[in-house]
Scaffold this motif. Sequence first.
Motif, mmCIF file in Angstrom:
data_model
loop_
_atom_site.group_PDB
_atom_site.id
_atom_site.type_symbol
_atom_site.label_atom_id
_atom_site.label_comp_id
_atom_site.label_asym_id
_atom_site.label_seq_id
_atom_site.Cartn_x
_atom_site.Cartn_y
_atom_site.Cartn_z
ATOM 1 N N ILE A 142 1.016 -1.230 -0.044
ATOM 2 C CA ILE A 142 -0.146 0.184 0.225
ATOM 3 C C ILE A 142 0.971 1.217 -0.135
ATOM 4 C CG2 ILE A 142 -1.492 1.300 1.363
ATOM 5 C CD1 ILE A 142 -2.958 -1.256 2.286
ATOM 6 N N ALA A 143 1.973 1.432 0.901
ATOM 7 C CA ALA A 143 2.987 2.450 0.813
ATOM 8 C C ALA A 143 3.450 2.432 -0.594
ATOM 9 C CB ALA A 143 3.857 2.112 1.655
ATOM 10 N N HIS A 144 3.932 1.392 -1.406
ATOM 11 C CA HIS A 144 4.480 1.662 -2.756
ATOM 12 C C HIS A 144 3.191 2.185 -3.555
ATOM 13 C CE1 HIS A 144 8.177 -0.468 -2.027
ATOM 14 N NE2 HIS A 144 7.651 -1.699 -1.772
ATOM 15 N N PHE A 145 1.946 1.865 -3.577
ATOM 16 C CA PHE A 145 0.998 2.509 -4.230
ATOM 17 C C PHE A 145 1.005 3.823 -3.994
ATOM 18 C CE2 PHE A 145 -0.911 -1.737 -4.628
ATOM 19 C CZ PHE A 145 -1.209 -1.979 -6.008
ATOM 20 N N THR A 146 0.883 4.190 -2.752
ATOM 21 C CA THR A 146 0.964 6.042 -2.402
ATOM 22 C C THR A 146 2.038 6.465 -2.877
ATOM 23 O OG1 THR A 146 -0.433 5.223 -0.472
ATOM 24 C CG2 THR A 146 0.859 7.342 -0.451
ATOM 25 N N HIS A 147 3.436 5.929 -2.838
ATOM 26 C CA HIS A 147 4.399 7.006 -3.161
ATOM 27 C C HIS A 147 4.532 6.856 -4.631
ATOM 28 C CE1 HIS A 147 5.803 6.683 0.988
ATOM 29 N NE2 HIS A 147 6.389 5.601 1.040
ATOM 30 N N GLU A 148 4.120 5.865 -5.426
ATOM 31 C CA GLU A 148 4.126 5.891 -6.862
ATOM 32 C C GLU A 148 3.374 6.845 -7.308
ATOM 33 O OE1 GLU A 148 4.153 1.969 -8.435
ATOM 34 O OE2 GLU A 148 6.286 1.456 -7.650
ATOM 35 N N MET A 149 2.001 6.735 -6.651
ATOM 36 C CA MET A 149 0.869 7.824 -7.343
ATOM 37 C C MET A 149 1.320 9.536 -6.968
ATOM 38 S SD MET A 149 -2.931 7.932 -6.077
ATOM 39 C CE MET A 149 -4.162 9.223 -6.651
#
Length: 233
Positions: A142-149
Motif C-alpha cells: 500500500i505504501a508503494h502504491f501511495t508513493h508511486e501515485m
Amino acid sequence: MRSRTGSTPKPLDETQARVRRKEQTRQNLLQAALNLVGNGSSFTALGIREITREAGVVPTAFYRHFKTTDELGLALVEEGGITLRRLLREARQASLPGEDMIRHSVSVFVGYLKQHHLEWRFVSSERSGGSPVLRAAIRNEIAHFTHEMASDLRALNIFPKLATNTLQLICSVVVTLMMNSAVDFLDMKPDQPAVEREMIDNFVKQIVMVFLGAAHWEEEPTHSLSDKIAGRQ
C-alpha cells in the motif's frame, strides 16, 4: 567436450526445460493456495500437505520454492502488487485530462480485480485477518502504491503547491478508498452491468471529491485550521 570434472554438460534446451518445469511447479503451488482460499479456507490455516495435494506435487517439492506458507503468501502479495502498480502507473501517464485520468485508472483497477479475483480475495482477507508477516507485507505494498501515485502526480504537475508530505496524505486517502472498494467489486455479480457502472461512477466521484479538497487545501499551522473548523477567525 567434457567439463573439467569429467561430467558432460547438459544441452541448453534440457536446462531451459528444467527451469520451466521448476517455475511451473512454483506457479502451481501459488495457484493451489489461491484455489483453497477461494473455496473458503483460511490461508493461515492451510498446511503444506494440503497445498501440495491441491497442486498435484509431493510435499518435498514445496521446500524447493518456499520455506514456509508465509513465504508463499509473501510471493502472492508481491507479484500481484507489482503488476497492478505497473498498470496504474501506465494509466496515470496516459496524458488524459482530469476526471478522464481518474476514470481510466478506476477502469484498469476494476478490470484487474476481475481477472485476478482470487489474488485480491486473498489480499483483502489477509489485510485485516492474516498473519502479522502478511499484514506487514500488504501495508508495504500500500505504501508503494501511495508513493508511486504521489510521484506521478508531482511529475504531471498536479497540485504543484502542495508539500510532499501533504501530497502523500492525499494519495494515501485514494489508495485506502481503492483497497476498501476491492471487496465490493469482488462481490459484484457478473450479470449486473448497471450495478457495476453505478459502483464505478461512485468510486470516481469519491476520488474527485478528494482531489477537489486537495486543490483547495492551504498549508497552514494546525491551530489555524482548528480555528477555521470551529468557525473562529
